[in-house]
Design a protein around this motif. Sequence first.
Motif, PDB file in Angstrom:
ATOM      1  N   VAL A 178      30.529  41.028  58.949  1.00  7.04           N
ATOM      2  CA  VAL A 178      29.266  41.745  59.110  1.00  7.04           C
ATOM      3  C   VAL A 178      29.144  42.265  60.543  1.00  7.04           C
ATOM      4  O   VAL A 178      28.802  43.419  60.776  1.00  7.04           O
ATOM      5  N   LYS A 179      29.451  41.406  61.502  1.00 11.26           N
ATOM      6  CA  LYS A 179      29.381  41.785  62.912  1.00 11.26           C
ATOM      7  C   LYS A 179      30.264  42.998  63.192  1.00 11.26           C
ATOM      8  O   LYS A 179      29.877  43.935  63.885  1.00 11.26           O
ATOM      9  N   ILE A 189      28.699  46.110  61.657  1.00 14.99           N
ATOM     10  CA  ILE A 189      27.528  46.586  62.399  1.00 14.99           C
ATOM     11  C   ILE A 189      27.959  47.279  63.686  1.00 14.99           C
ATOM     12  O   ILE A 189      27.455  48.344  64.034  1.00 14.99           O
ATOM     13  N   GLU A 244      18.861  48.676  67.404  1.00 13.72           N
ATOM     14  CA  GLU A 244      17.743  47.840  66.940  1.00 13.72           C
ATOM     15  C   GLU A 244      16.425  48.511  67.332  1.00 13.72           C
ATOM     16  O   GLU A 244      16.367  49.153  68.389  1.00 13.72           O
ATOM     17  N   PHE A 274      16.906  47.859  63.395  1.00 18.18           N
ATOM     18  CA  PHE A 274      17.628  48.574  62.344  1.00 18.18           C
ATOM     19  C   PHE A 274      16.664  48.985  61.230  1.00 18.18           C
ATOM     20  O   PHE A 274      15.861  48.179  60.756  1.00 18.18           O
ATOM     21  N   ILE A 310      15.868  49.778  57.581  1.00 16.75           N
ATOM     22  CA  ILE A 310      16.439  49.511  56.262  1.00 16.75           C
ATOM     23  C   ILE A 310      15.539  50.102  55.179  1.00 16.75           C
ATOM     24  O   ILE A 310      14.403  49.674  54.986  1.00 16.75           O
ATOM     25  N   TYR A 337      20.832  38.195  58.642  1.00 22.58           N
ATOM     26  CA  TYR A 337      22.093  38.797  58.224  1.00 22.58           C
ATOM     27  C   TYR A 337      22.605  39.794  59.271  1.00 22.58           C
ATOM     28  O   TYR A 337      23.793  39.810  59.594  1.00 22.58           O
ATOM     29  N   LEU A 338      21.691  40.603  59.812  1.00 20.28           N
ATOM     30  CA  LEU A 338      22.090  41.630  60.789  1.00 20.28           C
ATOM     31  C   LEU A 338      22.103  41.097  62.223  1.00 20.28           C
ATOM     32  O   LEU A 338      22.500  41.797  63.148  1.00 20.28           O
ATOM     33  N   VAL A 381      14.839  44.042  62.578  1.00 22.69           N
ATOM     34  CA  VAL A 381      14.928  45.037  61.505  1.00 22.69           C
ATOM     35  C   VAL A 381      13.540  45.594  61.201  1.00 22.69           C
ATOM     36  O   VAL A 381      12.523  44.965  61.504  1.00 22.69           O
ATOM     37  N   PHE A 406      19.814  52.200  57.115  1.00 25.73           N
ATOM     38  CA  PHE A 406      20.617  51.407  56.193  1.00 25.73           C
ATOM     39  C   PHE A 406      19.960  51.624  54.832  1.00 25.73           C
ATOM     40  O   PHE A 406      18.739  51.730  54.762  1.00 25.73           O
ATOM     41  N   LEU A 423      26.708  43.591  52.943  1.00 28.00           N
ATOM     42  CA  LEU A 423      26.789  44.898  53.613  1.00 28.00           C
ATOM     43  C   LEU A 423      28.150  45.485  53.257  1.00 28.00           C
ATOM     44  O   LEU A 423      29.190  44.911  53.584  1.00 28.00           O
TER      45      LEU A 423
END
Length: 256
Positions: free
Chosen positions: A9-10, A13, A24, A26, A28, A52-53, A57, A117, A147
């Motif tokens: 995920v990292k 992103i 940021e 982010f 969604i 998760y991110l 968000v 996103f 993701l």
Amino acid sequence: MKIKRQKQVKKNISFYKYNFNFREPFQILIDGTFCQAALKNKIQIKEQMPKYLMGEVQLCTTSCALKELETLGKDLYGAKIILQRFQVRKCPHFKTPVPASECLLSMLEDTNPHHYFIATQDYTVTTGLKKIPGVPLFYIILNTIVLDKPSQASLDHVKAIQLGELVSPAQKQSIRSLKEEQGISQKDGEKRGRKRKRKQSNPNPLSCLKKKKKKGEPTPPLKKSEQGEKKKRSRHKKRKPAGGDNISTPADTNTR
Ligand SMILES: [Zn+2]
């Protein structure tokens, strides 16, 4: 497994951060299908997304997505309650709502300028957004949010930038600011170009000297000699540039 997934995920992103300027908080953009899947799988979107991110968000949706859930009735009431809590972003269908899938795709335009996103389970949306470079996709599978890996369109776009075929938005800005710092504008460049051309058009003093020497060459009658000189001169002049042209023109036509 969890650590492995987090690493992936990292990586994804940072791909969007570096290549498409994602920052940021982010954004969604969520539709009813995602809320419905979250509800079924007991996933708290509001809690899970920032974890998760690994960052701030902003969860949002559109009025078209809300309207669609309303018309679908009682079965999706729970999903509607969840979706209602999110920020409603302005879409161009205020007076005449369109299907959520159509609305979400229209929010992305051609280049996803607002860095959305997309969180959806709708296949028409996922296939549509994969044609637009720089749109990260969330979906829910086996009780977890996933993701998706960058689409081929995103990878191709990044490759084109690396090959110098395209200029990334970040590069454009740095070029612009550098030009401003140096006080260089396009007009100055044009002026410089013109000056150089004028210098080249000036007659070469050395060529004038050579002509004088040739005049001194002995030949019996004056009139004939003058004509001969003129012919010789013209031959010399013509040969050099003409030879260059002959070399360059066929090469050009071949390459074209
Ligand atoms: Zn809409």
